[in-house]
Design a protein around this motif. Structure first.
Motif, PDB file in Angstrom:
ATOM      1  N   LEU A  11      24.703  -9.472 -15.064  1.00 16.29           N
ATOM      2  CA  LEU A  11      24.203  -8.777 -16.261  1.00 16.29           C
ATOM      3  C   LEU A  11      25.219  -7.744 -16.749  1.00 16.29           C
ATOM      4  N   LEU A  16      24.825  -6.195 -20.323  1.00 19.01           N
ATOM      5  CA  LEU A  16      23.379  -5.985 -20.422  1.00 19.01           C
ATOM      6  C   LEU A  16      22.828  -4.930 -19.472  1.00 19.01           C
TER       7      LEU A  16
ATOM      8  N   ALA B 125      21.064 -14.491 -24.932  1.00 13.52           N
ATOM      9  CA  ALA B 125      21.670 -13.223 -24.519  1.00 13.52           C
ATOM     10  C   ALA B 125      23.072 -13.069 -25.079  1.00 13.52           C
ATOM     11  N   TYR B 126      23.863 -14.145 -25.026  1.00  7.74           N
ATOM     12  CA  TYR B 126      25.261 -13.991 -25.431  1.00  7.74           C
ATOM     13  C   TYR B 126      25.441 -14.172 -26.930  1.00  7.74           C
ATOM     14  N   SER B 130      20.520 -10.768 -27.884  1.00 10.70           N
ATOM     15  CA  SER B 130      19.224 -10.176 -27.533  1.00 10.70           C
ATOM     16  C   SER B 130      19.323  -9.333 -26.270  1.00 10.70           C
ATOM     17  N   THR B 131      18.509  -8.316 -26.200  1.00 10.95           N
ATOM     18  CA  THR B 131      18.398  -7.558 -24.962  1.00 10.95           C
ATOM     19  C   THR B 131      17.512  -8.349 -23.995  1.00 10.95           C
ATOM     20  N   LEU B 132      17.544  -7.930 -22.739  1.00 11.27           N
ATOM     21  CA  LEU B 132      16.715  -8.601 -21.734  1.00 11.27           C
ATOM     22  C   LEU B 132      15.235  -8.484 -22.107  1.00 11.27           C
ATOM     23  N   ILE B 135      14.344 -10.903 -24.828  1.00 13.89           N
ATOM     24  CA  ILE B 135      14.227 -12.285 -24.338  1.00 13.89           C
ATOM     25  C   ILE B 135      12.905 -12.457 -23.583  1.00 13.89           C
ATOM     26  N   LYS B 147      15.915 -11.583 -15.876  1.00 14.54           N
ATOM     27  CA  LYS B 147      17.159 -11.089 -15.269  1.00 14.54           C
ATOM     28  C   LYS B 147      17.711 -12.103 -14.279  1.00 14.54           C
ATOM     29  N   LEU B 150      18.906 -15.369 -15.996  1.00 12.12           N
ATOM     30  CA  LEU B 150      20.179 -15.240 -16.715  1.00 12.12           C
ATOM     31  C   LEU B 150      21.351 -15.140 -15.735  1.00 12.12           C
TER      32      LEU B 150
END
Lengths: 199, 166
Positions: A11, A16, B125-126, B130-132, B135, B147, B150
Motif C-alpha cells: 500500500l 495509499l 486504486a492505481y 480511489s482511496t482504500l 474502494i 487492503k 490490493l
C-alpha cells in the motif's frame, strides 16, 4: 517502530498509506532488510504500472517560472530575487532553460551556499552562488549581453568555465569547480564583471 | 551519497518525464504536477534518506512522487476536481499512448492474467485514484479486506511481471 510492514509495504508503494504511516515504514525499512526487500519489490511493480501512463501534455512554447508554493520554488525565488531584484517576477524561459534551472536549483536547495554580487556595469546585475565546499558554482547575469564567458581564478591561474547560456538572465551552472578566489565575466576579451567569493 | 554532483543531474534529466507523468496522472494539472515532482525531489534530496541499499532509484522516486501527488489531492480542494475526472469507471490506459509502449503492453498482459477481482482492485486504486475507503464503499467490503486484497494483487502482478507464479 519495530513492527513489520506486512501488507502496508504494497500500500505504501502505491501511495495509499497516510504520511505518518509512510514515515514509519521508511524508518522501519532502514533497519529491517526483509521489509525493505518487500517495499522495493512493490515499488518495482508500481513503477511498471507507471510505465503504462501517457506523458504529461507538452508545455506551451513559453512558460512562466513555476508556482512559488514549495520550498524549491522558494529557492528559485531567492536565487532570482538576490540576483535581479525582480522578486516573484514572471520569467519567460524555454523548456531547456527551465531544465537547466531545475538542476541548478536542486543543488542550491540541498547545499550550504553563499552568494556574492559581482561589480558590473550600470544596468546589469551579476551574482554568483557557490557551495561552501566548492561542490558547485552558479553564475546568474542579467543585462550583460550574449556570449560572456565565466572565468574563475584558482591558485593564481585563470580558468574559462565556458559561455553563459542564452536568455536574460543568462546562467551557467558548474559542478565541482572547487573553491575559487575570483569570479569574472569576460566578453570580447574584456572583463565586464568581477567578484571575490568568501567561503 | 547517490545524489551528489553529476549523479543527481543525470537522474533528474533521465527521470523527469516519468515523474511528471505520474504526478500529472493523479493531479490532472501541469503546474500542480511540476510542483509535486519538485517537492518530492526536494524532500528526498534535503532529507538525504536515499541510499543505494534502498533499491533502484527510479521506482523509489516514482513512489515518492505518487505519494506527494496523492497527499496534495487529499489535502486540498483538488479533490473535487479529481472526483470529477475519475467519475467514469477507470480502465487500463491504451498502451500505444504510454511513455513506454512495450513495457505498457507487457504490464497490460500481466494484468490480464490476474483474477478479475485482483485486476479490479488494482485498476480502481492505481488508474482510478480511489482511496482504500472509497474502494471498500464501492465494493461493499470491509476496509481490511480491501487492503489485503490490493496488497496480494500487487504481489501477484509483480510475480507475473518477473516471470510467473510458481
Amino acid at each position: 517502530m519495530n513492527e513489520h510492514c506486512e501488507d502496508d509495504a504494497e500500500l505504501f508503494a502505491l501511495g495509499l498509506t497516510d504520511p505518518e504511516r509512510s514515515s514509519e515504514i521508511e524508518a522501519h525499512c532502514a533497519t529491517c532488510a526483509a521489509c525493505r526487500a518487500r517495499v522495493i519489490a512493490a515499488e518495482a511493480t508500481a513503477a511498471a504500472l507507471a510505465s503504462t501512463l501517457p506523458a504529461m501534455p507538452a508545455a506551451p512554447a513559453a512558460r512562466r517560472f513555476g508556482p512559488a508554493s514549495n520550498a524549491l520554488a522558494a529557492a528559485a525565488a531567492l536565487v532570482f530575487a538576490v540576483t535581479t531584484g525582480i522578486e516573484g517576477a514572471a520569467l519567460q524561459t524555454t523548456a531547456q532553460q527551465q531544465a537547466r534551472t531545475d538542476v541548478a536549483l536542486a543543488h542550491v536547495a540541498a547545499s550550504h551556499f553563499n552568494h556574492t554580487t559581482l561589480s558590473s556595469p550600470p544596468g546589469s546585475a551579476v551574482k554568483v552562488l557557490y557551495a561552501r565546499d566548492g561542490a558547485w558554482l552558479y553564475v546568474i547575469a542579467e543585462g550583460v549581453g550574449a556570449g560572456a564567458h565565466a572565468v574563475v581564478r584558482q591558485a593564481g591561474a585563470d580558468r574559462d568555465l565556458g559561455p553563459l547560456g542564452p536568455g536574460n538572465p543568462a546562467t551557467l551552472f558548474i559542478a565541482a569547480p572547487g573553491r575559487v578566489s575570483d569570479v569574472m565575466l569576460v566578453a570580447d576579451g574584456r572583463t565586464v564583471a568581477h567578484g571575490t567569493p568568501a567561503y | 551519497m547517490a545524489f551528489e554532483g553529476a549523479g543527481f543531474e543525470h537522474a533528474y534529466r533521465a527521470y523527469a518525464g516519468r515523474l511528471r507523468a505520474v504526478a500529472y496522472h493523479v493531479l490532472g494539472d501541469r503546474a500542480a504536477a511540476e510542483d509535486a515532482v519538485q517537492s518530492a525531489l526536494l524532500r528526498v534530496w534535503s532529507s538525504r534518506t536515499y541510499q543505494a541499499e534502498r533499491g533502484p532509484l527510479l521506482p523509489f522516486l516514482i513512489a515518492c512522487v505518487r505519494r506527494e501527488a496523492l497527499d496534495i489531492v487529499r489535502g486540498s480542494q483538488r479533490r473535487n476536481e479529481r472526483e470529477r475526472r475519475f467519475a467514469v469507471v477507470p480502465v487500463v490506459p491504451d498502451p500505444t499512448a504510454a511513455l513506454d509502449p512495450i513495457e505498457a503492453q507487457r504490464v497490460r498482459a500481466a494484468l490480464e492474467r490476474l483474477t478479475a477481482v485482483q485486476r479490479d482492485v488494482i485498476v480502481r486504486a492505481y488508474y482510478g485514484g480511489s482511496t482504500l475507503s472509497e474502494i471498500a464503499q464501492a465494493l461493499d467490503a470491509p476496509l481490511g479486506t480491501i487492503k489485503s486484497r490490493l496488497a496480494e494483487a500487487l504481489r501477484r502482478l509483480g510475480a507475473e511481471l518477473s516471470g510467473g507464479f510458481s
